[in-house]
Scaffold this motif. Structure first.
Motif, PDB file in Angstrom:
ATOM      1  N   MET A 142       1.180  -0.696   0.018  1.00  0.00           N
ATOM      2  CA  MET A 142       1.218   0.720   0.228  1.00  0.00           C
ATOM      3  C   MET A 142      -0.165   1.290   0.475  1.00  0.00           C
ATOM      4  SD  MET A 142       4.679   1.419   0.195  1.00  0.00           S
ATOM      5  CE  MET A 142       4.828   2.905  -0.191  1.00  0.00           C
TER       6      MET A 142
ATOM      7  N   ALA B 165      -2.094   7.102   4.005  1.00  0.00           N
ATOM      8  CA  ALA B 165      -2.063   7.114   5.178  1.00  0.00           C
ATOM      9  C   ALA B 165      -2.581   8.495   5.498  1.00  0.00           C
ATOM     10  CB  ALA B 165      -0.450   7.157   5.793  1.00  0.00           C
ATOM     11  N   ARG B 166      -2.394   9.433   4.638  1.00  0.00           N
ATOM     12  CA  ARG B 166      -2.890  10.807   4.892  1.00  0.00           C
ATOM     13  C   ARG B 166      -3.144  11.724   3.414  1.00  0.00           C
ATOM     14  NH1 ARG B 166       0.632  14.580   8.940  1.00  0.00           N
ATOM     15  NH2 ARG B 166       1.268  15.763   7.038  1.00  0.00           N
TER      16      ARG B 166
ATOM     17  N   HIS C 238       6.340  11.565   1.940  1.00  0.00           N
ATOM     18  CA  HIS C 238       6.128  10.227   2.631  1.00  0.00           C
ATOM     19  C   HIS C 238       5.461  10.160   3.842  1.00  0.00           C
ATOM     20  CE1 HIS C 238       8.463   8.172  -0.202  1.00  0.00           C
ATOM     21  NE2 HIS C 238       9.162   9.093  -0.448  1.00  0.00           N
ATOM     22  N   GLU C 239       4.652  11.096   4.256  1.00  0.00           N
ATOM     23  CA  GLU C 239       3.311  10.983   5.153  1.00  0.00           C
ATOM     24  C   GLU C 239       2.245  10.575   4.492  1.00  0.00           C
ATOM     25  OE1 GLU C 239       3.458  14.319   7.907  1.00  0.00           O
ATOM     26  OE2 GLU C 239       5.345  13.472   8.797  1.00  0.00           O
ATOM     27  N   THR C 240       2.307  10.578   3.103  1.00  0.00           N
ATOM     28  CA  THR C 240       0.889  10.454   2.399  1.00  0.00           C
ATOM     29  C   THR C 240       0.813   8.836   2.268  1.00  0.00           C
ATOM     30  OG1 THR C 240       1.612  12.337   0.920  1.00  0.00           O
ATOM     31  CG2 THR C 240      -0.076  10.567   0.260  1.00  0.00           C
ATOM     32  N   VAL C 241       1.834   8.100   2.096  1.00  0.00           N
ATOM     33  CA  VAL C 241       1.557   6.535   2.132  1.00  0.00           C
ATOM     34  C   VAL C 241       2.354   5.834   3.173  1.00  0.00           C
ATOM     35  CG1 VAL C 241       1.368   6.565  -0.429  1.00  0.00           C
ATOM     36  CG2 VAL C 241       3.527   6.490   0.254  1.00  0.00           C
ATOM     37  N   ARG C 242       1.804   4.758   3.531  1.00  0.00           N
ATOM     38  CA  ARG C 242       2.695   3.955   4.402  1.00  0.00           C
ATOM     39  C   ARG C 242       2.762   2.366   4.081  1.00  0.00           C
ATOM     40  NH1 ARG C 242      -1.629   5.066   8.360  1.00  0.00           N
ATOM     41  NH2 ARG C 242      -2.618   3.065   8.001  1.00  0.00           N
ATOM     42  N   LEU C 243       3.846   1.753   4.334  1.00  0.00           N
ATOM     43  CA  LEU C 243       4.017   0.530   4.148  1.00  0.00           C
ATOM     44  C   LEU C 243       3.429  -0.464   5.149  1.00  0.00           C
ATOM     45  CD1 LEU C 243       5.394  -1.419   2.068  1.00  0.00           C
ATOM     46  CD2 LEU C 243       7.552  -1.213   3.317  1.00  0.00           C
ATOM     47  N   GLU C 244       2.429  -1.319   4.827  1.00  0.00           N
ATOM     48  CA  GLU C 244       1.998  -2.037   5.897  1.00  0.00           C
ATOM     49  C   GLU C 244       2.446  -3.592   5.442  1.00  0.00           C
ATOM     50  OE1 GLU C 244      -2.155  -1.615   6.467  1.00  0.00           O
ATOM     51  OE2 GLU C 244      -1.900   0.301   7.387  1.00  0.00           O
TER      52      GLU C 244
ATOM     53  N   GLY D 186      -6.185   4.391   4.716  1.00  0.00           N
ATOM     54  CA  GLY D 186      -6.182   3.104   5.074  1.00  0.00           C
ATOM     55  C   GLY D 186      -6.177   2.118   4.085  1.00  0.00           C
TER      56      GLY D 186
ATOM     57  N   GLU E  73       8.537  -0.051  -2.687  1.00  0.00           N
ATOM     58  CA  GLU E  73       8.526   1.021  -1.475  1.00  0.00           C
ATOM     59  C   GLU E  73       8.793   2.235  -2.150  1.00  0.00           C
ATOM     60  OE1 GLU E  73      10.215  -1.796  -2.000  1.00  0.00           O
ATOM     61  OE2 GLU E  73      12.248  -1.121  -1.700  1.00  0.00           O
TER      62      GLU E  73
END
Ligand code: NAP
Length: 328
Positions: free
Chosen positions: A1, A4-5, A13-19, A61, A306
């Protein structure tokens, strides 16, 4: 995780991103650790801001920083063996590499449950211990007030105050059920539901001779109410200010700070990081108190990496009682 922003207000849920990435390969002197549990701490929200703090902000990132427990699954070094459980800054991810040279991942002694290692024997328990005993210099004559009292840190802080023979221990928490838990299960003398009561009025009723030691986990209006009821030579331990962590512009205050002068009182902030060399002494006391049933704890477990951000937000909505942990 990954971050992201940068959030404004509560992280969403725009704060983190699953990669997805390949599992890292440990080199010589390293071990591969599969992360099993994450310690969810309010301070993670402060690291998401691009603002100076006691640690650098999490870069955009970058994997969200945070403590956790993992199991060694492959090792190229003597210090870590497959099957060992380790604690360290695992971050919000499935795998992390432990480097024998840095020693940053601490081995957890066999038999210690992960939930206990992350709470009473971990950062929140150590924070409660050194905050009440060392910074707060608790005495038997003290009337103690703890805010965030049904949380991981506050619940242990209040119980330690009880163990140290405080005259009266009052907790401040956000629901009737939490207040009942503090009094009925943890041995607090009284509890104030700050969402339903006038805190200043309740403090006057419950601490008529004033507060000798206030352990502040929340800051803001509750700090102000407690400053207003300080006893002569009162002590205020600034542990955290969770009511402000989602604010982009922090309101001025507390407005009655000059009460510290009138009451010849002392207010002191601290970071548990400074006490790491003394953790072993505190963990010995904690082990005794847990075994004797004098320190009880609660865990709020959320399933799945997640859902780490949902777990973090529980701390700000108050939907948790005790230590928030993500089980991966
Ligand atoms: P926690 O207390 O388990 O969870 C946070 C609790 O804060 C929530 O359950 C909620 O309970 C309460 N809260 C949230 N927003 C609030 C608000 N606006 N006003 C009043 N209460 C609010 O979390 P924790 O990990 O033990 O951390 C507690 C505090 O200790 C935090 O401020 C944290 O930053 C601090 N801390 C400091 C150090 C250090 O080294 N100084 C180390 C660890 C933790 P209610 O239902 O009662 O609202």
């Amino acid at each position: 995780m990954v971050l992201a922003r940068r959030p404004s207000g509560m992280a969403d849920h725009e704060t983190v991103r699953l990669e997805e990435h390949d599992v890292p390969k440990p080199g010589p002197g390293e071990a591969l650790v599969q992360v099993r549990y994450l310690s969810i701490d309010p301070t993670i929200r402060t690291w998401m801001n691009d603002a100076p703090g006691y640690m650098s902000p999490i870069a955009l990132g970058e994997v969200v920083r945070g403590g956790g427990i993992g199991e060694v699954v492959h090792s190229n070094c003597a210090r870590y063996r497959p099957g060992d459980l380790v604690f360290g800054m695992t971050g919000w991810q499935d795998y992390v590499v432990a480097d024998e040279g840095s020693g940053a991942m601490q081995l957890i002694p066999p038999g210690i449950e992960p939930g206990l290692a992350l709470s009473v024997f971990g950062v929140t328990g150590m924070t409660a211990y050194f905050g009440i005993i060392d910074v707060g210099r608790i005495t038997k004559d003290d009337t103690v007030v703890v805010s965030g009292a049904a949380g991981a840190t506050g619940s242990v802080a209040g119980q330690i105050a009880r163990i140290k023979g405080a005259r009266r221990v009052v907790g401040i928490a956000g629901t009737p059920a939490k207040c009942a838990w503090l009094v009925d299960e943890l041995g607090f003398d009284a509890a104030i539901d700050y969402r339903r009561e006038d805190v200043a009025q309740s403090l006057r009723r419950l601490c008529p001779e004033g507060i000798d030691l206030y352990y502040d986990n929340v800051g803001g209006a509750i700090l102000e109410a407690c400053l207003g009821q300080l006893a002569l030579h009162g002590r205020v331990v600034l542990c955290g200010a969770i009511s402000l962590y989602n604010e982009s512009s922090v309101p001025p205050g507390p407005r009655n700070i000059s009460n510290l002068i009138i009451k010849r009182a002392r207010m002191e902030g601290f970071l548990v990081l400074d006490y790491v060399p003394r953790f072993a002494e505190a963990q010995l006391d904690m082990a005794t108190w847990v075994a004797e049933g004098k320190v009880k704890h609660a865990e709020h477990v959320v399933e799945g990496l997640e859902h780490s951000l949902d777990a973090l937000n529980l701390l700000f909505t108050g939907a948790n009682t005790g230590k928030v942990i993500v089980r991966i």
